[in-house]
Enzyme design. Structure first.
Site: not given
Ligand code: GLA
Length: 668
Positions: A107, A111, A145-146, A154, A156, A302, A350, A352-353
């Site tokens: 994921r 760029c 996201n994050e 990057c 390039c 999160e 993920e 096993f998260h």
């Molecule tokens: C980040 C991401 C989530 C997930 C968690 C795992 O916070 O935003 O999608 O991958 O990490 O800890």
């Protein structure tokens, strides 16, 4: 956002058959869930091939959630472009400093300066809005996201071109760039902008000014993408608040700048539950996030219910720890506590998260804790207007962080997080709440400003700190402050640059100490403490020497200098004092001295106060491994157990009490 504490998590229904969705909603209701983030990684489901869309499933999910009264924090899916996109347009893939192009299959493989990516991102966001933006379940937009989490930089050709444009608008001409970066050094002078590159792999250290500008430019490039998405969302639904999830102390992005653009600040917190200082790490994280925009609400977007999968050895949260951590956030001002993720995945990296609902479902002890906390929070009275007030601020800037930890320094193991923890730890332990402030932010509302290694400081920032002290504030400034300007150019003369007028001493040389070496520090009254890591070689000027280094090569040099300036004072710390030495400095600050809190420090109980117009809420969270019985002011009501309290409260390990009292005239 309404005033109760939101509860929920990332919900990825696309990973599950429809039959499970109803079960999800039933269990969400059971656990008091009222907000879920949907669609973060759904681009390939929403746009399975270029220009073809499928929003049917998302409509169904929103209907189900909406009917159940569960709000949706609807994500734009732009963090994970589908494989068709990067197969057809491979230059969307980012490139590292060695010139290696990333591949898809994970994921964040984009760029951010790539025009094709930007075009597709805008397109899918616009489509999302037109398809489901009007759905009544949508309560918040979650952009991307994050940002920058996996690929912060990057290198390039698209980035090179955008960097040149950024430099042109910042400096105007190549001569100005040469001047700012000091390219006279090592024959780096550029004759035209076209020769300038991102700081790609070079044989030795690259230019510090160029590196610093690249950090700022990369931050700005990501922010520009967020603004583009935000514009599309706001154009159609200006009433819906916008957020993007931060990552607390995340170096690549200047969250002070980002949070100005958001209606709600949110953060992801993956503190290691096995870290001996996890409670302090949470506290400092939340103090930062509350501070980056002091005018808007913030939520934990999160956290884990139990365990991550991405450390070498993933210890789960022990029973009660997740609840205690969640209340740490609420105590420090959070309006929501959410998790990654609702239901543990069966597939993908993920799986096993931990999740709110584990692979073993309702049978898991994790579920019991999740359900109980959700129900408890649902019953908690609204705290929304009760604010966390701090008298102490930490001067902090991302620009300093970038510069401080860039290579080629006297101590390349000087990291900002350690400097922060050093000054923050005693305050956390004593229950003194701290805000973070940009060094150029108005500081008049604070009594004390801590300045941990503000290596890179502009003249304006310096002037702001100087005037804070002149007007009666107290500043504690640590070594390695006031060294370079915004271009990484050294302020020559004794060190200190724009901070020199308040330092009360001249820093003539800097001397990192041998790893592990401890030096003695002798105070005026003959008391001895210790210090380590670093010693400035200081000559006293107008300040008063409170303590001197008393052993090692720098014995006799000042270690702590008190300087009265106007109606305020500065304490200059020329070395990393041990806790006893630092406590001696803190106890001289009127804002902290005489606080009973300094004496009770170390009992393992976290104390934070939220003050509202009518009620004051004192949060007490026991992080100690034993029961704690605490003396408290009488007349409070404990909100979780709903009992009237006398003058004592007993907390088991991980126990939490929220003591409500009428707000006194003074605190208003
Ligand atoms: C980040 C991401 C989530 C997930 C968690 C795992 O916070 O935003 O999608 O991958 O990490 O800890």
């Amino acid at each position: 956002m309404n005033r109760r504490i939101h509860y929920g998590g990332d919900y990825n229904p696309e990973q599950w058959p429809r039959a499970i969705w109803r079960e999800d909603v039933r269990l969400m209701k059971e656990a008091g869930v009222d907000l879920v983030t949907v669609g973060v990684f759904s681009w390939a489901e929403l746009e399975p091939t270029e220009g073809t869309y499928d929003f049917g499933w998302l409509h169904e999910v929103l209907d189900l959630l909406g009917e159940a009264g569960i709000g949706v924090d609807l994500a734009t899916p732009t963090t994970a472009p589908p494989p068709w996109l990067t197969t057809r347009y491979p230059d969307v893939l980012p490139v590292d400093s060695k010139g290696t192009r990333y591949s898809h299959g994970s994921r964040q493989q984009f760029c951010v300066c790539n025009p094709t990516y930007r075009m597709f991102a805008k397109q899918v966001v616009a489509r999302l809005v037109s398809e489901v933006g009007g759905h009544p379940a949508v309560e918040m937009w979650h952009i991307n996201n994050e940002y920058a989490c996996h690929v912060p930089y990057c290198y390039c050709d698209h980035h090179a071109a955008a960097f040149r444009a950024w430099l042109a608008s910042r400096y105007g001409s190549i001569e100005e760039v040469n001047e700012a970066w000091g390219t006279v050094f090592w024959s780096q002078r550029y004759s035209e902008l076209a020769e300038v590159l991102p700081p790609r792999l070079t044989p030795s250290f690259s230019n510090p000014g160029q590196e610093l500008d690249y950090c700022q430019f990369s931050n700005d490039a990501f922010l520009d993408e967020l603004l583009e998405e935000r514009e599309i969302l706001k154009a159609s639904r200006p009433d819906i608040p916008v957020t993007t999830n931060f990552v607390g102390f995340y170096k690549p992005l200047d969250y002070f700048a980002w949070s100005r653009e958001l209606d709600v600040v949110s953060t992801d917190n993956y503190v290691d539950p096995a870290d001996p200082e996890w409670a302090m790490q949470n506290a400092i994280h939340y103090d930062l996030v509350r501070s980056v925009n002091k005018a808007v609400p913030w939520v934990v977007m999160e956290q884990t219910s139990s365990r991550v999968y991405w450390r070498e050895h993933n210890v789960p949260k022990r029973p009660g720890q997740m609840r205690a951590m969640s209340y740490q956030a609420v105590a420090r001002g959070a309006s929501g506590v959410l998790f990654f993720q609702w239901r543990a995945s069966r597939v993908g990296a993920e799986r096993f998260h931990s999740a709110m609902l584990s692979h073993s479902g309702e049978a898991s002890p994790v579920w019991a804790e999740i359900r109980d906390l959700g129900r408890e929070l649902a019953l908690l009275e609204p705290l929304g207007q009760a604010r966390v007030a701090a008298r102490v601020a930490v001067a902090f800037s991302w620009q300093n962080w970038w510069a401080l930890e860039a290579p080629a320094k006297p101590a390349n193991d000087l990291v900002l997080s350690e400097q922060l923890a050093w000054l923050y730890r005693p305050l956390f332990r004593s229950g003194t709440t701290v805000d973070f402030c940009r060094p150029d932010e108005p500081l008049g509302g604070y009594e004390v400003v801590l300045v941990p290694s503000l290596y890179r400081v502009t003249r304006e920032e310096g002037a702001n700190l100087v005037s804070f002290v002149h007007q009666g504030g107290d500043a504690v400034i640590s070594f390695w402050s006031g060294i370079v300007d915004e271009h990484e150019t050294v302020y020559v003369g004794p060190y200190g640059g724009p901070l020199r007028p308040i330092m009360g001493c001249d820093v003539l040389e800097v001397a990192p100490l041998l790893a592990g070496a401890v030096v003695e520090v002798e105070w005026e009254d003959g008391t001895k403490t210790t210090a380590g890591f670093w010693a400035d070689v200081v000559a006293e000027t107008d300040g008063h020497v409170l303590a001197r280094i008393a052993s090692g090569p720098w014995a006799g040099r000042p270690a702590v200098i008190e300087n009265r300036v106007g109606s305020g004072r500065t304490y200059y710390l020329a070395t990393r004092l041990d806790p006893a030495g630092l406590a001696r400095v803190y106890s001289r600050l009127p804002a902290l001295a005489g606080e009973p809190s300094l004496e009770r420090a170390g009992d393992g109980v976290e104390r934070v106060v939220r003050t509202g117009p009518e009620h004051t809420y004192e949060f007490l969270i026991n992080h100690a491994p034993e029961d704690r019985e605490l003396e408290i002011a009488p007349g409070g009501i404990e909100l979780l157990a709903r009992v009237e309290l006398g003058d004592r409260v007993k907390l088991p390990p991980t126990g939490v009490a929220i003591v409500r009292r009428p707000t006194s005239e003074l605190a208003r």
